[in-house]
Design a protein around this motif. Sequence first.
Motif, PDB file in Angstrom:
ATOM      1  N   ARG A   9       0.875  -1.283  -0.022  1.00  0.00           N
ATOM      2  CA  ARG A   9       0.208  -0.052  -0.096  1.00  0.00           C
ATOM      3  C   ARG A   9       0.894   1.276   0.065  1.00  0.00           C
ATOM      4  NH1 ARG A   9      -3.992  -0.699   4.789  1.00  0.00           N
ATOM      5  NH2 ARG A   9      -1.949   0.269   5.906  1.00  0.00           N
ATOM      6  N   ASP A  10       0.372   2.232  -0.664  1.00  0.00           N
ATOM      7  CA  ASP A  10       0.975   3.518  -0.395  1.00  0.00           C
ATOM      8  C   ASP A  10       0.995   3.870   0.886  1.00  0.00           C
ATOM      9  OD1 ASP A  10       0.786   3.463  -3.345  1.00  0.00           O
ATOM     10  OD2 ASP A  10      -0.703   5.330  -3.305  1.00  0.00           O
ATOM     11  N   GLY A  11       2.111   4.634   1.199  1.00  0.00           N
ATOM     12  CA  GLY A  11       2.401   5.253   2.587  1.00  0.00           C
ATOM     13  C   GLY A  11       3.093   6.587   2.700  1.00  0.00           C
ATOM     14  N   VAL A  12       2.811   6.884   4.143  1.00  0.00           N
ATOM     15  CA  VAL A  12       3.454   8.284   4.356  1.00  0.00           C
ATOM     16  C   VAL A  12       4.534   7.936   5.611  1.00  0.00           C
ATOM     17  CG1 VAL A  12       3.525  10.491   5.318  1.00  0.00           C
ATOM     18  CG2 VAL A  12       1.739   9.825   3.760  1.00  0.00           C
ATOM     19  N   PHE A  13       5.804   8.220   5.515  1.00  0.00           N
ATOM     20  CA  PHE A  13       6.657   7.858   6.347  1.00  0.00           C
ATOM     21  C   PHE A  13       7.448   8.983   7.283  1.00  0.00           C
ATOM     22  CE2 PHE A  13       5.893   4.359   3.418  1.00  0.00           C
ATOM     23  CZ  PHE A  13       6.125   3.240   4.126  1.00  0.00           C
ATOM     24  N   GLY A  33       7.178  14.105   6.844  1.00  0.00           N
ATOM     25  CA  GLY A  33       6.325  13.014   6.275  1.00  0.00           C
ATOM     26  C   GLY A  33       6.659  13.066   4.958  1.00  0.00           C
ATOM     27  N   VAL A  34       7.138  11.738   4.426  1.00  0.00           N
ATOM     28  CA  VAL A  34       7.444  11.620   2.790  1.00  0.00           C
ATOM     29  C   VAL A  34       6.403  10.550   2.278  1.00  0.00           C
ATOM     30  CG1 VAL A  34       9.098  10.867   1.518  1.00  0.00           C
ATOM     31  CG2 VAL A  34       9.634  12.332   3.518  1.00  0.00           C
ATOM     32  N   SER A  35       5.763  10.987   1.393  1.00  0.00           N
ATOM     33  CA  SER A  35       4.698   9.870   0.663  1.00  0.00           C
ATOM     34  C   SER A  35       5.645   9.111  -0.198  1.00  0.00           C
ATOM     35  CB  SER A  35       3.520  10.666  -0.118  1.00  0.00           C
ATOM     36  OG  SER A  35       2.813   9.876  -0.561  1.00  0.00           O
ATOM     37  N   VAL A  36       5.341   7.753  -0.286  1.00  0.00           N
ATOM     38  CA  VAL A  36       6.009   6.649  -0.849  1.00  0.00           C
ATOM     39  C   VAL A  36       4.972   5.823  -1.647  1.00  0.00           C
ATOM     40  CG1 VAL A  36       7.865   5.171  -1.140  1.00  0.00           C
ATOM     41  CG2 VAL A  36       8.289   7.077   0.660  1.00  0.00           C
ATOM     42  N   PRO A  37       4.847   5.557  -2.804  1.00  0.00           N
ATOM     43  CA  PRO A  37       3.962   4.727  -3.365  1.00  0.00           C
ATOM     44  C   PRO A  37       4.430   3.367  -3.041  1.00  0.00           C
ATOM     45  CG  PRO A  37       4.660   6.272  -5.243  1.00  0.00           C
ATOM     46  CD  PRO A  37       5.448   6.516  -4.055  1.00  0.00           C
ATOM     47  N   ALA A  38       3.397   2.304  -2.981  1.00  0.00           N
ATOM     48  CA  ALA A  38       3.474   1.030  -2.575  1.00  0.00           C
ATOM     49  C   ALA A  38       4.596   0.395  -3.473  1.00  0.00           C
ATOM     50  CB  ALA A  38       2.230   0.142  -3.122  1.00  0.00           C
ATOM     51  N   ILE A  57      27.523  22.824   8.743  1.00  0.00           N
ATOM     52  CA  ILE A  57      27.194  21.479   9.023  1.00  0.00           C
ATOM     53  C   ILE A  57      28.301  20.544   8.348  1.00  0.00           C
ATOM     54  CG2 ILE A  57      25.678  19.650   7.860  1.00  0.00           C
ATOM     55  CD1 ILE A  57      23.517  21.518   7.911  1.00  0.00           C
ATOM     56  N   ASP A  58      28.762  19.528   9.197  1.00  0.00           N
ATOM     57  CA  ASP A  58      29.747  18.618   8.967  1.00  0.00           C
ATOM     58  C   ASP A  58      29.289  17.418   8.304  1.00  0.00           C
ATOM     59  OD1 ASP A  58      32.745  18.015   9.314  1.00  0.00           O
ATOM     60  OD2 ASP A  58      31.931  16.307  10.133  1.00  0.00           O
ATOM     61  N   ARG A  59      28.145  16.942   9.039  1.00  0.00           N
ATOM     62  CA  ARG A  59      27.511  15.542   8.594  1.00  0.00           C
ATOM     63  C   ARG A  59      26.108  15.540   9.161  1.00  0.00           C
ATOM     64  NH1 ARG A  59      30.648  15.002  13.028  1.00  0.00           N
ATOM     65  NH2 ARG A  59      29.780  13.880  14.776  1.00  0.00           N
ATOM     66  N   CYS A  60      25.287  14.532   8.594  1.00  0.00           N
ATOM     67  CA  CYS A  60      23.931  14.228   9.020  1.00  0.00           C
ATOM     68  C   CYS A  60      23.968  12.871   9.478  1.00  0.00           C
ATOM     69  CB  CYS A  60      23.207  14.606   7.989  1.00  0.00           C
ATOM     70  SG  CYS A  60      23.028  13.499   6.430  1.00  0.00           S
ATOM     71  N   VAL A  61      22.803  12.735  10.470  1.00  0.00           N
ATOM     72  CA  VAL A  61      22.605  11.449  10.914  1.00  0.00           C
ATOM     73  C   VAL A  61      21.033  11.077  10.547  1.00  0.00           C
ATOM     74  CG1 VAL A  61      22.538   9.794  12.859  1.00  0.00           C
ATOM     75  CG2 VAL A  61      24.244  11.471  12.738  1.00  0.00           C
ATOM     76  N   VAL A  62      20.966  10.095   9.689  1.00  0.00           N
ATOM     77  CA  VAL A  62      19.621   9.644   9.505  1.00  0.00           C
ATOM     78  C   VAL A  62      19.067   8.480  10.129  1.00  0.00           C
ATOM     79  CG1 VAL A  62      18.148   8.851   7.621  1.00  0.00           C
ATOM     80  CG2 VAL A  62      19.996  10.454   6.979  1.00  0.00           C
ATOM     81  N   GLU A  63      18.002   8.580  10.723  1.00  0.00           N
ATOM     82  CA  GLU A  63      17.271   7.379  11.312  1.00  0.00           C
ATOM     83  C   GLU A  63      17.123   6.354  10.439  1.00  0.00           C
ATOM     84  OE1 GLU A  63      15.993   5.649  14.774  1.00  0.00           O
ATOM     85  OE2 GLU A  63      16.583   7.668  14.584  1.00  0.00           O
ATOM     86  N   PRO A  64      17.631   5.142  10.472  1.00  0.00           N
ATOM     87  CA  PRO A  64      17.841   4.118   9.489  1.00  0.00           C
ATOM     88  C   PRO A  64      16.349   3.310   9.244  1.00  0.00           C
ATOM     89  CG  PRO A  64      18.673   3.093  11.688  1.00  0.00           C
ATOM     90  CD  PRO A  64      18.242   4.774  11.802  1.00  0.00           C
ATOM     91  N   ARG A  65      15.287   3.814  10.103  1.00  0.00           N
ATOM     92  CA  ARG A  65      14.201   3.214   9.517  1.00  0.00           C
ATOM     93  C   ARG A  65      12.801   4.255   9.884  1.00  0.00           C
ATOM     94  NH1 ARG A  65      13.828  -1.570   8.676  1.00  0.00           N
ATOM     95  NH2 ARG A  65      12.394  -3.099   9.389  1.00  0.00           N
ATOM     96  N   ALA A  66      12.407   4.656   8.763  1.00  0.00           N
ATOM     97  CA  ALA A  66      11.346   5.590   8.830  1.00  0.00           C
ATOM     98  C   ALA A  66      10.157   5.038   9.266  1.00  0.00           C
ATOM     99  CB  ALA A  66      11.149   6.097   7.410  1.00  0.00           C
ATOM    100  N   ALA A  67       9.435   5.570  10.317  1.00  0.00           N
ATOM    101  CA  ALA A  67       8.041   5.106  10.886  1.00  0.00           C
ATOM    102  C   ALA A  67       7.035   5.490  10.090  1.00  0.00           C
ATOM    103  CB  ALA A  67       8.137   5.648  12.357  1.00  0.00           C
ATOM    104  N   ALA A  68       6.070   4.630   9.846  1.00  0.00           N
ATOM    105  CA  ALA A  68       4.582   5.061   9.228  1.00  0.00           C
ATOM    106  C   ALA A  68       4.171   6.065   9.881  1.00  0.00           C
ATOM    107  CB  ALA A  68       3.822   3.584   8.981  1.00  0.00           C
ATOM    108  N   ALA A  69       3.404   7.160   9.153  1.00  0.00           N
ATOM    109  CA  ALA A  69       3.131   8.159   9.998  1.00  0.00           C
ATOM    110  C   ALA A  69       1.609   8.036   9.663  1.00  0.00           C
ATOM    111  CB  ALA A  69       3.302   9.456   9.285  1.00  0.00           C
ATOM    112  N   GLY A  70       0.831   8.689  10.652  1.00  0.00           N
ATOM    113  CA  GLY A  70      -0.749   8.433  10.371  1.00  0.00           C
ATOM    114  C   GLY A  70      -1.470   8.030  11.468  1.00  0.00           C
TER     115      GLY A  70
END
Length: 70
Positions: A9-13, A33-38, A57-70
Motif C-alpha cells: 500500500r502507498d504510505g507516508v513515512f 512526512g514523505v509519501s512513498v507509493p507501494a 554542517i559537517d555531517r548528518c545522521v539519518v534514522e535508519p528506519r522511517a516510521a509509518a506516519a498516520g
Amino acid sequence: MKITNPNRRDGVFTVKIAFLDAQGFKMVETRDGVSVPAKETTTYRVRVTTAGVVDRIDRCVVEPRAAAAG
C-alpha cells in the motif's frame, strides 16, 4: 536520500535527520512526512532555509528506519 516502501500500500513515512557540526553538536533536526507509493522508492531532499547554517554542517545522521506516519 532514498526512501523505499516495501509494503503493498502507498504510505507516508516520518523521516528524521540530525545535522551535526564538526564537534558533533546537533545544530538542526528535521522530521518530515514523505509519501512513498507501494513497492516504490522516492528521493527525499531537505530544503535549506538559512545559508549560514549550511556552511557549518559537517555531517548528518539519518534514522535508519522511517516510521509509518498516520
